[in-house]
Design an enzyme around this catalytic site. Sequence first.
Site, PDB file in Angstrom:
ATOM      1  N   ASP A   1     -10.756   2.337  -2.940  1.00 53.19           N
ATOM      2  CA  ASP A   1     -11.339   2.051  -1.620  1.00 53.19           C
ATOM      3  C   ASP A   1     -12.859   2.121  -1.687  1.00 53.19           C
ATOM      4  O   ASP A   1     -13.537   1.726  -0.741  1.00 53.19           O
ATOM      5  CB  ASP A   1     -10.824   3.054  -0.582  1.00 53.19           C
ATOM      6  CG  ASP A   1      -9.480   2.626  -0.004  1.00 53.19           C
ATOM      7  OD1 ASP A   1      -9.096   1.454  -0.173  1.00 53.19           O
ATOM      8  OD2 ASP A   1      -8.797   3.475   0.594  1.00 53.19           O
TER       9      ASP A   1
ATOM     10  N   ASP B   1       0.828  -1.214   0.000  1.00 51.39           N
ATOM     11  CA  ASP B   1       0.000   0.000   0.000  1.00 51.39           C
ATOM     12  C   ASP B   1       0.863   1.266   0.000  1.00 51.39           C
ATOM     13  O   ASP B   1       2.083   1.208   0.229  1.00 51.39           O
ATOM     14  CB  ASP B   1      -0.907  -0.033   1.240  1.00 51.39           C
ATOM     15  CG  ASP B   1      -2.198   0.738   1.056  1.00 51.39           C
ATOM     16  OD1 ASP B   1      -2.276   1.570   0.139  1.00 51.39           O
ATOM     17  OD2 ASP B   1      -3.136   0.512   1.851  1.00 51.39           O
TER      18      ASP B   1
HETATM   19  C1  GLA Z   1      -5.724   2.003   2.219  1.00 43.12           C
HETATM   20  C2  GLA Z   1      -6.128   0.827   1.384  1.00 43.12           C
HETATM   21  C3  GLA Z   1      -7.146   0.004   2.124  1.00 43.12           C
HETATM   22  C4  GLA Z   1      -6.575  -0.455   3.442  1.00 43.12           C
HETATM   23  C5  GLA Z   1      -6.102   0.744   4.239  1.00 43.12           C
HETATM   24  C6  GLA Z   1      -5.350   0.311   5.470  1.00 43.12           C
HETATM   25  O1  GLA Z   1      -6.757   2.905   2.357  1.00 43.12           O
HETATM   26  O2  GLA Z   1      -6.611   1.229   0.152  1.00 43.12           O
HETATM   27  O3  GLA Z   1      -7.545  -1.100   1.358  1.00 43.12           O
HETATM   28  O4  GLA Z   1      -5.506  -1.346   3.200  1.00 43.12           O
HETATM   29  O5  GLA Z   1      -5.248   1.581   3.485  1.00 43.12           O
HETATM   30  O6  GLA Z   1      -4.894   1.362   6.214  1.00 43.12           O
END
Ligand code: GLA
Length: 721
Positions: free
Chosen positions: A541, A472
Site C-alpha cells: 500500500d 484482497d
Molecule cells: C487494502 C489494499 C488497498 C485497497 C484497500 C481497500 O488496503 O491493499 O489497495 O484495495 O484495501 O480497502
Amino acid sequence: MAIYVDEQTRTFYLESKNTTYAFCANPFGFLQHIYFGKRIAREDLSYGVFLNARGHGSHIPHGNWMQSLNQYSNECPTFGRSDYRESAVALDFDGVRVFDWQYVGYTILKTKPPLEGMPSVRGKDTLVVSMRDERTGAAIDLSYTVFDDVPVILRHAVIRNGGKKPFTVDRAYSFCLDLPDADWQAVTLYGAHTRERFMQRADLKRGVFSVDSKRGVTSGQMNPFAAFVRKNTDENTGEAYGVNLVYSGDFVLKAQIEESDTVRVLGGINDYDFSWRLEPDQTFTTPEAVLVYAEHGLGEMSRAFHDLYRAYLINPRYVRAPRPVVLNSWEAAYFDFDEKKLLEIIDATAKTGVDTFVLDDGWFGARNGDNAGLGDWVVNTQKLPRGLTPLIERTHERGLKFGLWFEPEMVNPDSDLFRAHPDWAIHVDGLEPCPGRNQLVLDLTRDEVCDYIVGAVSKVLRENAIDYVKWDMNRCLTENYSAHLGARGKETHHRYVLGLYKICERIVNGFPHIFFEGCAGGGCRFDPAMLYYFPQIWTSDNSDAYWRTVIQYGTSLCYPVSAMSCHVSDCPNHQCGRVTPFSSRGDIAHLGATGYEFDPTRMSAEEIAAMHGQIAAYKDMQDLVLNGDLYRLHDPLDGNLFAFELVSKDGDRAHITVMRSLCLPNDKCLRLFPRGLDENATYFIPETGVEKAGSTLMYYGLIVNIPFGDFTTATYTLLRR
Ligand code: GLA
C-alpha cells in the site's frame, strides 16, 4: 539424465543445471545428505563424512560411539535417536514419539504429480524415496524434483499412516538441508504493512536463527524466504543458497549451528500451534520448498527463482502476456463515490492511455466505510442504485476493461452475512474475537463457508462482464480454532489455507478469461502459492516512489518483477506525504506490472500527456519486465542510489532505471556497471546518443546523469546495433 541412482552404494544423484544434489541410504538405513552445490562428478562420495569422537552424546545402536546421528547430515532428521539438533518430522503415537526410520526404496517419475490440496511448481523428473517405521507402520515419502534449465531442487514430504492406529503429526517440515560448515550469513525479508520485504543480512551464530509467521498468512512481517550466503557474497560473486516455501500460512524457516559447526537449514509449516491427526491409511502432504544454489551471488540466485516461477509456477496463460495497465479507484475516491462520480472518473480514465479501470473497495453491501458490508457481495444500491451495469457499459464503451475488488475471506460484524451466520467467523465460543480493520475472518475450514464464498463471488462474476479482479485480504488471523474441529483445533490454520486454495481453484479457474491480481493489505501475503493463482500481487500500500525502490528491491530477491503490481500514485504521497516528480513515480512503477492510483478528473492536461508518454514507454519495455533478466545494480538502503537493470535473454536490449534519493550539490561522477550484456556487441543508448561496446559499458561503466532535485530518476535503453 537428471536423476541417477548407484544401486551398489544406494546413492542418489540429482543433476540440475550446473548443480549436483546427492544423498544416500547409508548402511544404518537412514537418508544421509551428502552434497548440494556446483555440479561435481558422479562418483563414490562416502569418504566425505567426518566422524569425530565427541563425548557426552549417544550413538546409533550397534554403531561405534562416533556413529551418532548428531554427526551426520540428514535428509529427514527426527528426534530421539541420537540427533539433538532440530528435526524435520515429529509424530506422536499414543505418547511414543520415537521412531526408527529405515529406507525402504525409491521410485523415479517422469512427471511430477501435483501436491494434494496445495499449489506447487510444475516439473518433470522426480525422485520419491520412502522410509518406514516397522513398529508403527508410519511411513514418509520424500519427494525431489530436478530441472535441466534451472539450478533448483523442489522438495516436499508425504507422511503416511500405514499402521492400524491413528497418530498425531506435531511437526512436518518440507525439507532439511545440512550445509557443510558454519560460515554463513542469513538474508531474510522482514517488514510490516506499508514496508514489506526489507532485506536483512546477519551472521549466523551458534544456536537457532529463525523467521516465521503465526498470523495465519505468510505476512508482511516475515516472508517465507531465506538465503544463506558467504560473508563475501554480493550480487555477482560468492555462494548463495535460496529457500522459498510455496505456502500461504504459518511457516517457519530455521538455521541451526550446533556442536559440529555445520548449519542445519529446515522449515515448512510452523509447528508452533499446529498438529494434525492422521487416521490409518491417511496421508499428510507438506507444502513444497524451493531450493536454489547459485555459485555467483545473490543476483544469480534471484534470476534462478525468477526463471523457475515464470516457466513452471505462474499461470502460463498470463505469465508472459502483456499485463493490463490499470487505473485503480482506491486512492482516487476511497469509499466516497456514487455512480455520477465513477462515470466521470471512467470518462477521464479513458483519456489517459490506460487500458483497464478497476473499481476498488466500497461497491457492495452497506460499504460506506471499512466498518460494514464485507461478506455481502451484492451491489451497494445506496451508492449505485442502477447497479454495476452502467459503469461496466461505460467502461467498455470507452474501450477500457473493467476490474472489480473483492475481499472474499472476510466478514464485517455489521453485515447481512454475519447477522445470518455469526458462527461462520473464526471465533472461540464465549470469547469476544479480536477484530482487525473492523472485520473478522471467515472460517474457511468449513465447506459450507467456502461454498458460500464461491457462490457469492461467482454470481457477481457470472452476471457482470468483468475482465479483472483484485482479490484482497486485509487482516491476520486470531483465535486459531474452529468448533467443528473439536480437539483438533491445532489444524485450524493449515485447514484455513487449504480452504483458501480450494476457493482460489474454484473461482480463479472457474473464470479463466478474468485476470486476477492478488493483494493482502498491500503486500502482506506475497508468496509463491499466491503467485500460482495470481500472476501479479499488489506489492505494498506504500506507493511512495522512494520507499517502493526499497520494497521492490527486497521483493526481487526471489519474486520476478512481473509479479509486482506497481502504481503511480498521487502527490503528496498518501502514505508518507513525500513529494516526488511524476516521472520518478512512473519510472519506478515501470519496474513491475504498472498502473495508476489517483483521480484522473483532477489531473492537468500536462499530466495526462505525461501519462500517455509513460504508458508508451512502458509498453516499449514491457517485454523486459515480463521476460528479462534482473540485475540489481544498486541497493537504495546502501547510500543514495537505487538502480535496476533488465536485460533480454538474448542480450539484445537492456533497460536501466536509476534514482538518486537526495540531490547532492557537487556530487561525484555517478557510474554504474551494467551486467549481462554481450561483451563483443555494440550498444546504442538513445537517451544519450552514445554508442559503446558491451565490454566498455560493463567494465568501464555507464556514466549516469540524474536530473537536479530530490528523488529524481534517469532511465537508459541499451540497444544492440
Ligand atoms: C487494502 C489494499 C488497498 C485497497 C484497500 C481497500 O488496503 O491493499 O489497495 O484495495 O484495501 O480497502
